[in-house]
Design a protein around this motif. Structure first.
Motif, short mmCIF file in Angstrom:
data_model
loop_
_atom_site.label_atom_id
_atom_site.label_comp_id
_atom_site.label_asym_id
_atom_site.label_seq_id
_atom_site.Cartn_x
_atom_site.Cartn_y
_atom_site.Cartn_z
N TYR A 1 0.84 -1.10 0.11
CA TYR A 1 -0.11 -0.10 0.03
C TYR A 1 0.67 1.15 0.05
O TYR A 1 0.67 2.33 -0.62
N TYR A 2 1.99 1.26 0.78
CA TYR A 2 2.98 2.55 0.74
C TYR A 2 3.42 2.72 -0.46
O TYR A 2 3.45 3.79 -0.99
N LYS A 3 3.94 1.79 -1.12
CA LYS A 3 4.52 1.90 -2.41
C LYS A 3 3.73 2.22 -3.55
O LYS A 3 4.07 3.37 -4.32
N ASN A 4 2.42 1.89 -3.42
CA ASN A 4 1.22 2.17 -4.35
C ASN A 4 0.68 3.54 -4.04
O ASN A 4 0.05 4.23 -4.79
N HIS A 5 0.94 4.25 -3.09
CA HIS A 5 0.49 5.50 -2.58
C HIS A 5 1.44 6.40 -2.10
O HIS A 5 0.93 7.19 -1.07
N LEU A 6 2.55 6.48 -2.57
CA LEU A 6 3.67 7.33 -2.23
C LEU A 6 3.31 8.77 -1.94
O LEU A 6 3.56 9.42 -0.96
#
Length: 282
Positions: free
Chosen positions: A123-128
């Motif tokens: 989730y973190y990588k996809n919503h940086l």
């Protein structure tokens, strides 16, 4: 004077009783055909207040009761209740409360609350771009030590040495001699939290990789502050800093998805069993 008159009124009216109350209940106040009884004030007994505060709280409660009834009476006189669709609104509100309560019970019973590290990272990588910092955040070591503490020169050497191998010695010494200590290398703090903690006496914006220590002393203590990591405004927040937020987002998405699945299943079952039908002559 108002409080004194109110107390007199309560004492005088307390001997009265009405058919819709038990004979032991005491009348406290009247507004037209509306009556306030002592039993209506029970909720106020939960506060541990002295006599003066109790009188004030009771007075405010009674006055607010009167004011609400006065404005309600005016509303009943001046408004057409049919136009307001009160019953429909009340029914809608009641239904919303029932649905919300049922959904919350389902969530407690069935929601999987375990969120894996892989889910958080993905989730973190996809919503940086959602995690760009608006405040500078830091990791620091803070130790306040008495000027009379032993081996203070050793502490100064370890603290101001750029080599991190002395962190264990700093930690051991600080736990033994510190008056106040913040030593959590896993916790990020905002610069505003630090400035508030130190009453804006220290310029934390001056801390950088090259200038990573602050030393202050007064007549009683030495204050050691060391920066171990930081992220500037506009940079991406570290995943460990936003971990709790990501978990909350993922769980909220799960809740919404679970409720939607349940609603769709109930809807499909209702159609299959002919409980729900749509007629063509709409």
């Amino acid at each position: 004077m108002i409080i004194f008159i109110l107390i007199i009124n309560i004492m005088v009216l307390s001997s009265c009783s009405f058919n819709n109350q038990t004979s032991s209940d005491k009348l406290v106040a009247r507004l037209g055909d509306n009556y306030l009884y002592k039993s209506d004030l029970k909720q106020l007994n939960n506060y541990n207040l002295d006599q003066y505060d109790s009188i004030y709280i009771y007075t405010q409660f009674i006055e607010n009761w009167a004011k609400e009834n006065l404005i309600l009476n005016k509303a009943l006189i001046n408004l057409d209740i049919k136009d307001l669709e009160i019953e429909k609104r009340v029914e809608s509100y009641k239904n919303s409360l029932l649905i919300h309560s049922y959904e919350q019970n389902l969530i407690k019973q069935k929601l999987d609350t375990l969120v894996s590290i892989n889910e958080i990272t993905e989730y973190y990588k996809n919503h940086l771009d959602d995690f760009i910092l608006s405040n500078k955040i830091l990791k620091i070591i803070f130790s306040e030590i008495s000027i009379y503490a032993p081996q203070i020169d050793s502490m100064k050497f370890w603290f101001f040495n750029s080599d991190s191998i002395y962190f264990d010695k700093i930690e051991e010494y600080s736990y033994q001699y510190s008056k106040r200590l913040f030593y959590n290398q896993d916790e990020w703090v905002t610069i505003y939290d630090l400035e508030e903690f130190f009453a804006n006496k220290i310029e934390f914006y001056n801390l950088t990789d090259k200038n990573n220590t602050i030393f202050i002393e007064d007549s009683l203590s030495y204050f050691f502050i060391r920066l171990t990591d930081f992220k500037d405004v506009g940079s991406y927040a570290p995943v460990d800093y936003v971990k709790k937020d990501i978990i909350e987002i993922i769980l909220n998405k799960r809740k919404l998805k679970m409720i939607e699945i349940i609603k769709n299943k109930l809807f499909d079952d209702a159609k299959k069993s002919n409980i729900f039908e749509i007629y063509e002559n709409i």
